[in-house]
Design an enzyme around this catalytic site. Structure first.
Site, mmCIF file in Angstrom:
data_model
loop_
_atom_site.group_PDB
_atom_site.id
_atom_site.type_symbol
_atom_site.label_atom_id
_atom_site.label_comp_id
_atom_site.label_asym_id
_atom_site.label_seq_id
_atom_site.Cartn_x
_atom_site.Cartn_y
_atom_site.Cartn_z
ATOM 1 N N SER A 1 0.845 -1.196 0.000
ATOM 2 C CA SER A 1 0.000 0.000 0.000
ATOM 3 C C SER A 1 0.878 1.243 0.000
ATOM 4 C CB SER A 1 -0.896 -0.011 1.244
ATOM 5 O OG SER A 1 -1.626 1.191 1.367
ATOM 6 N N SER A 2 0.623 2.165 -0.925
ATOM 7 C CA SER A 2 1.316 3.456 -0.995
ATOM 8 C C SER A 2 2.823 3.235 -1.160
ATOM 9 C CB SER A 2 0.979 4.297 0.236
ATOM 10 O OG SER A 2 1.409 5.630 0.087
ATOM 11 N N SER A 3 3.636 3.556 -0.167
ATOM 12 C CA SER A 3 5.071 3.292 -0.273
ATOM 13 C C SER A 3 5.339 1.821 -0.567
ATOM 14 C CB SER A 3 5.771 3.701 1.022
ATOM 15 O OG SER A 3 7.126 3.334 1.021
ATOM 16 N N ALA B 1 3.336 -0.109 -2.223
ATOM 17 C CA ALA B 1 2.961 -0.316 -3.626
ATOM 18 C C ALA B 1 4.076 0.145 -4.554
ATOM 19 C CB ALA B 1 1.675 0.431 -3.936
ATOM 20 N N PHE C 1 -1.321 -1.148 -4.461
ATOM 21 C CA PHE C 1 -2.424 -0.297 -4.027
ATOM 22 C C PHE C 1 -1.915 1.133 -3.832
ATOM 23 C CE2 PHE C 1 -3.464 -4.600 -2.748
ATOM 24 C CZ PHE C 1 -4.822 -4.722 -3.026
#
Length: 446
Positions: free
Chosen positions: A147-149, A151, A171
């Site tokens: 997720s985020s970093s 991802a 994500f």
């Protein structure tokens, strides 16, 4: 968005642990998450946590699951559904903890863009190798998600080590090599270099990381909320450009679908009909993915469910796994409270050490209308005292705590969620609050 640097700096101070790591046995006890030290080369100074389910397969698949900025391996273990899916399907999950720039995985340095560079990707590869050796992990079934970093690092790991990872699910990420340096690590609102390259340019950056590699390239599943103001929604198209080009496909999807309300899916298949890239646009969602059910779609895309990938698998509810307490960090379990017809759900995860702790709170809107502006309240059962916070404005009066949204995360669409966190002190026992309210309504706690 240019506020991200300030958010990262705040989270960095909030998430430093105060005790050193202990050495654990090679094998984690079944159905517990265990920290592993001395897992191999670790130039990124990461921490490794591994989850082995009771029904682990003899030669299990491996899922590397990476947290967002400001998070941790134990936090992503508790707040995501990957551990419960490991229980269901028998794979081993790795939950690493980052150590740089507000606990973000390094996606900006020159070393992070080359195979064998002395930073986070090498540390993550050491974790994968450790699981292959110590748990007889299947090297033909290794996957990455985040997720985020996390991802962003998913994109990097698939680009740098395509012979290792068979597929990934990112994500709220950005393309591989998006950031030229640490100063540019501001994903939201940054028009260059993360937006504007051609598909060929993005694809060449992946191919140039492994100039002698001829495939097959890992399949990629991409997710983004249309209202994300931290990592701009426009980054989804850049990721689509990159991975369709790597697979020799154009940007015209071979099929589209709406597997759930608000989920718009595009699939990109090759001439044989094999889907190489999937892109999910989640209408109205902010910087809050994955939400309930999305991890299951990723695991099905990986092929770990025993069925062909489909846009909307049915997943029976599984209890949230509880982290076995360890000296650093200790995860404080939350009580389960399920008010009838509760319009909201709260996931509370505390990571404690000595007389301090950090906590992550995720709010999910279970109602049928959007929440426009939110206030979360709770009462401490002990002497906990909040020191600072991120992604919310938090005030405390006595034992009563009030958290209010900030400018960019006040709207929560039906079925969507948002998260915030804080650092606090305590003495004695760090017991979790027994009740949370959102805008005056009592929430279910999971």
């Amino acid at each position: 968005m240019k506020r991200l640097t300030a958010l990262l700096a705040t989270a960095c101070a909030a998430l430093l642990y105060a005790a050193a790591a202990l050495v654990f046995p090679h094998y984690a006890a079944a159905a517990t998450m265990t920290e592993v030290t001395n897992f191999g080369a670790n130039p990124g100074n990461l921490r490794m946590y591994v989850y082995v389910p009771n029904n682990v397969q003899p030669n299990p698949a491996i899922v590397l699951a990476m947290h967002p900025c400001g998070g941790s391996g134990p936090g992503f273990y508790s707040s995501s559904e990957f551990a419960s899916l490991a229980d269901r399907y028998g794979f081993v999950a790795i939950f690493p903890s980052a150590s740089k720039k507000a606990n973000c995985f390094d996606n900006w340095s020159d070393a992070s863009k080359v195979r064998g560079g002395q930073t986070d990707p090498v540390s993550l590869m050491s974790m994968v190798t450790y699981v292959e050796q110590q748990y007889h992990g299947d090297p033909s079934r290794v996957f990455a998600t985040g997720s985020s970093s996390g991802a962003m690092m998913t994109n990097a790991m698939l680009a740098l080590y395509p012979e290792v990872f068979k597929a990934g699910a990112a994500f709220m990420g950005v393309p591989f090599t998006c950031f030229p340096n640490e100063a540019a690590y501001q994903p939201g609102g940054n028009s260059a270099p993360c937006v504007g390259k051609t598909a060929q340019q993005w694809g060449d950056l992946v191919r140039n990381a492994n100039p002698s590699y001829r495939g097959p390239w890992p399949r990629m599943q991409l997710w983004h909320g249309t209202s994300d103001t931290v990592v701009a929604y426009a980054e989804l198209e850049e990721e689509v450009k990159q991975w369709t080009n790597v697979h020799g496909l154009n940007q015209t999807p071979t099929s589209t679908a709406t597997p759930q309300a608000g989920w718009n899916l595009r699939r990109f298949a090759d001439a044989s009909g094999s889907v190489k890239v999937e892109a999910y646009s989640i209408q109205g969602a902010g910087h809050s993915l994955p939400t309930s059910g999305m991890a299951a779609v990723a695991i099905q895309f990986f092929g770990l469910t025993g069925a062909s990938p489909s846009p909307s698998p049915t997943v029976s509810p599984s209890p949230t796994p509880t982290v076995t307490p360890s000296p650093t960090p200790t995860v404080t379990p939350s009580p389960t409270v399920t008010p009838t017809a509760s319009p909201c759900r709260v996931v509370y995860t505390a990571n404690s050490w000595n007389n301090g702790f950090t906590a992550d709170i995720t709010i999910t809107n279970r109602g049928t209308t959007a929440i426009n502006g939110w206030t979360v309240t709770w009462t401490w059962p002990g002497n906990q005292q909040v020191a600072n916070a991120w992604n919310a404005t938090v005030t405390q009066s006595g034992a009563q705590v009030t958290a209010r949204n900030v400018s960019y995360n006040g709207t929560i669409a039906p079925g969507a969620g948002t998260s915030f966190g804080f650092q606090a002190s305590y003495s004695g026992t760090n017991t979790a609050p027994s009740q949370f309210t959102v805008n005056g309504s009592i929430c279910a706690i999971t």
